[in-house]
Design a protein around this motif. Structure first.
Motif, mmCIF file in Angstrom:
data_model
loop_
_atom_site.group_PDB
_atom_site.id
_atom_site.type_symbol
_atom_site.label_atom_id
_atom_site.label_comp_id
_atom_site.label_asym_id
_atom_site.label_seq_id
_atom_site.Cartn_x
_atom_site.Cartn_y
_atom_site.Cartn_z
ATOM 1 N N VAL A 41 0.807 -1.254 -0.086
ATOM 2 C CA VAL A 41 -0.002 0.133 -0.018
ATOM 3 C C VAL A 41 0.975 1.121 0.007
ATOM 4 C CG1 VAL A 41 -1.884 -0.945 1.115
ATOM 5 C CG2 VAL A 41 -0.138 0.019 2.646
ATOM 6 N N ARG A 42 0.395 2.265 -0.370
ATOM 7 C CA ARG A 42 0.859 3.615 -0.389
ATOM 8 C C ARG A 42 0.277 4.433 0.720
ATOM 9 N NH1 ARG A 42 -1.291 8.048 -2.981
ATOM 10 N NH2 ARG A 42 -2.597 6.556 -4.110
ATOM 11 N N PHE A 43 0.854 5.433 1.464
ATOM 12 C CA PHE A 43 0.321 6.015 2.603
ATOM 13 C C PHE A 43 1.190 7.120 3.111
ATOM 14 C CE2 PHE A 43 2.670 2.725 4.260
ATOM 15 C CZ PHE A 43 3.405 3.444 5.459
ATOM 16 N N LYS A 44 0.993 8.109 3.716
ATOM 17 C CA LYS A 44 1.553 9.028 4.566
ATOM 18 C C LYS A 44 1.698 8.817 5.975
ATOM 19 C CE LYS A 44 1.226 13.050 1.264
ATOM 20 N NZ LYS A 44 0.725 14.556 1.294
ATOM 21 N N VAL A 45 2.514 9.331 6.770
ATOM 22 C CA VAL A 45 2.857 9.162 8.195
ATOM 23 C C VAL A 45 2.988 10.309 8.987
ATOM 24 C CG1 VAL A 45 3.880 6.830 7.728
ATOM 25 C CG2 VAL A 45 5.233 8.997 7.791
ATOM 26 N N GLU A 46 2.475 10.440 10.284
ATOM 27 C CA GLU A 46 2.751 11.418 10.943
ATOM 28 C C GLU A 46 3.131 10.976 12.519
ATOM 29 O OE1 GLU A 46 -1.009 13.323 10.954
ATOM 30 O OE2 GLU A 46 -1.788 11.920 12.242
ATOM 31 N N PRO A 47 3.743 11.507 13.430
ATOM 32 C CA PRO A 47 4.164 11.384 14.575
ATOM 33 C C PRO A 47 3.075 10.603 15.407
ATOM 34 C CG PRO A 47 5.273 13.087 13.993
ATOM 35 C CD PRO A 47 4.365 12.974 13.182
ATOM 36 N N ASN A 48 3.265 9.647 16.353
ATOM 37 C CA ASN A 48 2.052 9.257 17.255
ATOM 38 C C ASN A 48 2.097 9.968 18.263
ATOM 39 O OD1 ASN A 48 0.140 8.000 18.627
ATOM 40 N ND2 ASN A 48 1.345 6.016 18.722
ATOM 41 N N GLU A 49 1.390 11.138 18.555
ATOM 42 C CA GLU A 49 1.641 12.137 19.639
ATOM 43 C C GLU A 49 1.181 11.646 20.920
ATOM 44 O OE1 GLU A 49 3.411 14.903 19.600
ATOM 45 O OE2 GLU A 49 3.790 14.910 17.249
ATOM 46 N N LYS A 50 0.169 10.593 21.071
ATOM 47 C CA LYS A 50 -0.537 10.234 22.237
ATOM 48 C C LYS A 50 -0.448 8.651 22.424
ATOM 49 C CE LYS A 50 -3.825 14.170 22.010
ATOM 50 N NZ LYS A 50 -5.304 14.453 22.086
ATOM 51 N N PRO A 51 0.613 8.180 22.695
ATOM 52 C CA PRO A 51 0.842 6.551 22.845
ATOM 53 C C PRO A 51 0.116 6.234 24.339
ATOM 54 C CG PRO A 51 2.863 7.819 23.237
ATOM 55 C CD PRO A 51 2.030 8.769 22.864
ATOM 56 N N ARG A 52 -0.738 5.529 24.328
ATOM 57 C CA ARG A 52 -1.466 5.277 25.555
ATOM 58 C C ARG A 52 -1.530 3.569 25.702
ATOM 59 N NH1 ARG A 52 -4.234 8.534 22.517
ATOM 60 N NH2 ARG A 52 -5.414 6.854 21.289
ATOM 61 N N ASP A 53 -2.017 2.800 24.715
ATOM 62 C CA ASP A 53 -2.065 1.404 24.900
ATOM 63 C C ASP A 53 -0.867 0.557 24.575
ATOM 64 O OD1 ASP A 53 -2.439 -1.415 25.017
ATOM 65 O OD2 ASP A 53 -4.510 -1.170 23.860
ATOM 66 N N PRO A 54 0.017 0.052 25.599
ATOM 67 C CA PRO A 54 1.452 -0.351 25.164
ATOM 68 C C PRO A 54 1.332 -1.445 24.057
ATOM 69 C CG PRO A 54 0.741 -1.162 27.288
ATOM 70 C CD PRO A 54 -0.278 0.060 26.891
ATOM 71 N N GLU A 55 0.306 -2.272 24.092
ATOM 72 C CA GLU A 55 0.151 -3.129 23.035
ATOM 73 C C GLU A 55 -0.248 -2.744 21.682
ATOM 74 O OE1 GLU A 55 -0.116 -6.821 20.907
ATOM 75 O OE2 GLU A 55 0.734 -6.246 22.836
ATOM 76 N N ARG A 56 -1.223 -1.792 21.516
ATOM 77 C CA ARG A 56 -1.771 -1.243 20.536
ATOM 78 C C ARG A 56 -0.879 -0.113 19.650
ATOM 79 N NH1 ARG A 56 -8.087 -0.581 20.746
ATOM 80 N NH2 ARG A 56 -7.578 0.632 18.839
#
Length: 697
Positions: A74-89
């Motif tokens: 697939v083709r996609f764009k990315v951005e930083p994950n500003e709110k990491p919460r669930d350590p698994e997901r």
């Protein structure tokens, strides 16, 4: 770690959670469009650590219609994950960026590229695909050959039912094109290693067919179908074609040469070369067949053969029809017998259920007759008990009248001065012969004077088991709290008489038949309550004698709810007037019902105490209601809630604060902590002890 990425990333969807719709994508390379033809090409490789420690991109909130993209490029764009919460997901440092999709901003991806299958993914000569490859039916792929140096395709992944598996078939006209991988433009494909170290490859743009070698996979049996497809390109020629038309095979060759695609033209030439010899042999056989058909002997033999074939087929058809008819009749007979047997079984089951119903009806009728007989016996018993109660009531009234006459005779005979207090103490009711205290004396505005000169002597006259401290506690409780528990109704009567004509009291005995508030409200309670509302310049004391003869939690529930603050008015709409106080007194014997702790938690209480009773003479005077109201205007500050009081904890804290302030006004020189302790005993302890069953002994 970079704050943002400009441009698109080519990635491989490693995982999608089908229920929660989230997944992870493995980024491979950065891609961009070619300006010349708009095709996507490889821009640059991804740097180590460019996408964080996990080297994966989190894909949250996957649209349901994109859940099938697992194991796809697939083709996609990315951005930083500003709110990491669930350590698994959500442990990844980057997420799929939002883009406008169907008129709204969504985190979506776009399919890009075709899978190039490794050589070991094809299992057998029928080109069966390894099930672990993750491919889906109808996908388009290429495959690698000769140790990865060649690729061919395009192939379509199709379902084969027997046995069930996925196989590769040419996507276009039973042929594929073979390419040398090293000669292709490196911007059009990418080779990478997965997490298990297996070499994988993806093709961004399909190469031109002219850059490779055509490989024909059409079988000999498929040449006829291919020829029909060629004929369909010139339908007028087909309609005019017959045996007499010379050179029709050459015309077929001319049809094949009309293909504009050089690859297809070359493929057609190869197939026509394979077909030409077969057509020549077919023409010779056809001329021989024409001569054979014209011979008379052949016609006779053919007619006889046809007649025998017809007769044979007719006999077979008739035999088959007869056999099918017999089978059908047999099946119908069996089905009818089964239906009859089933109907008989259902009939017997219904009859058994009917017998059970009849037995149940007979039992119900028997129980009904027994219940009616029992009800008649109970009704007779209740009627007899009611008559007994009426006779007992009349007998009690007669005995009390005789006893009352005896008291009057004792009073008039000169023994009243010593006998009257003892009798009053025994009856615990106000005497009708004692002169009512009236405000003939001066008004009293000092609460300590009221306690010493009026309330204490009056309670002593009534024989109350109360010391001067209990007198002070009773006054503080009635001034500060709406509902007070006392050992005897005479305490409330004494307080009303000590106030003077500005106070009124009413004794109401709780009846065992009070099961709801409406039972208690009708009659004296409602009349006295409305009187308190109308005569707001007088203190009203409503005294419930034998309050525990009935279930207090039932007949007094609206009153308890007003005390705790759960409601502001009674069911009739009347509010609790400020000049009204309630007093609850327990019964003097054990013939009472227990009062739950959560009920008495709504009440203040003043217990009886052994000690020196006030025996001073009652000083003339009275307390105006306006003065009494000022005594009760202690500031209700905030106090800490006590545990174990339930819904009454808030009102108890307010009452406790008012009691403390009242005691500090009465005894300003006493220890403030002692005033708090006494206030806590009055509001939270004494009422429970007064209504404890052992306290009546």
């Amino acid at each position: 770690m970079s704050n943002c990425h400009i441009g698109y990333v080519l990635g491989y969807v490693d995982f999608i959670h089908e229920a929660a719709l989230w997944g992870r994508i493995r980024p491979l390379v950065m891609v961009k469009k070619r300006a010349a033809d708009g095709e996507w090409k490889v821009d640059r490789s991804c740097e180590p650590g460019e996408f964080g420690a996990t080297r994966l991109v989190f894909w949250p909130v996957i649209p349901r219609e994109q859940a099938h993209l697992v194991h796809r490029y697939v083709r996609f764009k990315v951005e930083p994950n500003e709110k990491p919460r669930d350590p698994e997901r959500e442990r990844d440092e980057f997420v799929v960026a939002e883009e406008r999709w169907n008129g709204s901003m969504r985190r979506v991806v776009s399919p890009l590229g075709l899978t190039i299958l490794p050589e070991n993914s094809i299992i057998d000569s029928e080109r069966a695909v390894d099930p672990r490859s993750g491919l889906r039916s109808q996908s388009t792929v290429y495959r690698r050959k000769m140790n990865g140096t060649l690729i061919d395709g395009p192939w379509r992944v199709v379902d084969i039912s027997d046995p069930a598996r996925l196989c590769l078939q040419p996507r276009e006209d039973d042929h594929v094109v073979e390419y040398t991988l090293g000669r292709l433009n490196q911007e059009t494909y990418h080779v990478w290693d997965d997490e298990y170290g297996v070499n994988q490859a993806v093709l961004l743009t399909e190469p031109a067919k002219t850059d490779g070698r055509v490989i024909d996979h059409l079988t000999e049996s498929g040449l006829a179908d291919w020829l029909i497809r060629v004929f369909k390109r010139d339908k007028p020629f087909l309609t005019s074609l017959d045996r007499a038309s010379p050179g029709w095979r050459g015309r077929i060759g001319e049809l094949l040469e009309t293909a504009t695609d050089p690859v297809l033209r070359k493929l057609n030439e190869q197939r026509f070369a394979r077909l030409d010899s077969a057509l020549k042999a077919l023409a010779v056989d056809e001329s021989r067949s024409d001569d054979l058909v014209e011979m008379p002997r052949f016609k006779e033999i053919l007619d006889a053969a046809i007649n025998r074939k017809i007769a044979s087929e007719r006999g077979q058809i008739e035999a088959a029809a007869q056999e099918q008819a017999c089978d059908a009749l047999g099946r119908l007979g069996q089905e009818r017998e089964l239906a009859v047997a089933q109907a008989e079984r259902e009939k017997q089951a219904i009859l058994r259920e009917l017998d059970k119903i009849r037995a149940a009806v007979a039992d119900a009728e028997r129980l009904r007759d027994n219940a009616q007989a029992e009800a008649q016996r109970d009704e007779s018993s209740i009627r007899a008990a009611a008559n007994h109660l009426v006779e007992a009531r009349e007998r009690i009234i007669r005995d009390f009248s005789a006893f009352h006459g005896l008291i009057e005779s004792m009073w008039t005979s000169g023994g009243g001065s010593s006998a009257r207090p003892l009798v009053a103490k025994t009856l615990n009711v106000p005497s009708s012969t004692r002169p009512t205290v009236v405000p003939e004396g001066p008004a009293i505005d000092d609460p300590n004077v009221f306690l010493a000169d009026r309330l204490g002597p009056t309670m002593g006259w009534w024989g109350a088991e109360a010391t001067r401290l209990q007198v002070k506690r009773l006054h503080a409780a009635l001034v500060s709290c709406r509902w007070v528990a006392t050992p005897c109704p005479s305490w409330g009567v004494a307080y009303a008489e000590a106030i003077g004509a500005c106070a009124r009291h009413r004794i109401v005995a709780a009846e065992p038949t009070w099961l709801s508030f409406s039972d208690a409200w009708g009659g004296e309670v409602e009349d006295f309550w409305r009187e308190a509302v109308e005569r707001h310049d007088e203190l009203h004391l409503l005294i419930f004698a034998d309050a525990d003869r009935a279930l207090v939690q039932c007949w007094a529930r609206p009153l308890l709810d007003i005390v705790s603050g759960l409601r502001s008015t009674l069911p009739s709409g009347l509010a609790w007037p400020e000049n009204l106080r309630l007093i609850a007194c327990p019964s003097a014997d054990e013939a009472a019902l227990p009062v739950p702790d959560w009920v008495v938690a709504h009440w203040a209480g003043v217990r009886a105490a052994q000690g020196t009773r006030p025996d001073e003479a009652i000083t003339p005077g009275h307390v105006p209601f306006a003065v009494w109201s000022r005594w009760g205007m202690a500031q209700r500050g905030s106090s800490r809630l006590s545990p174990g009081l339930g819904v009454a904890a808030r009102s108890a804290a307010l009452d406790r604060s008012a009691l403390t302030e009242t005691f500090r006004r009465l005894e300003p020189d006493d220890d403030p902590e002692q005033a708090k302790q006494i206030a806590r005993e009055i509001r939270e302890v004494n009422a429970r002890m007064i209504f404890a069953r052992g306290a009546r002994a």
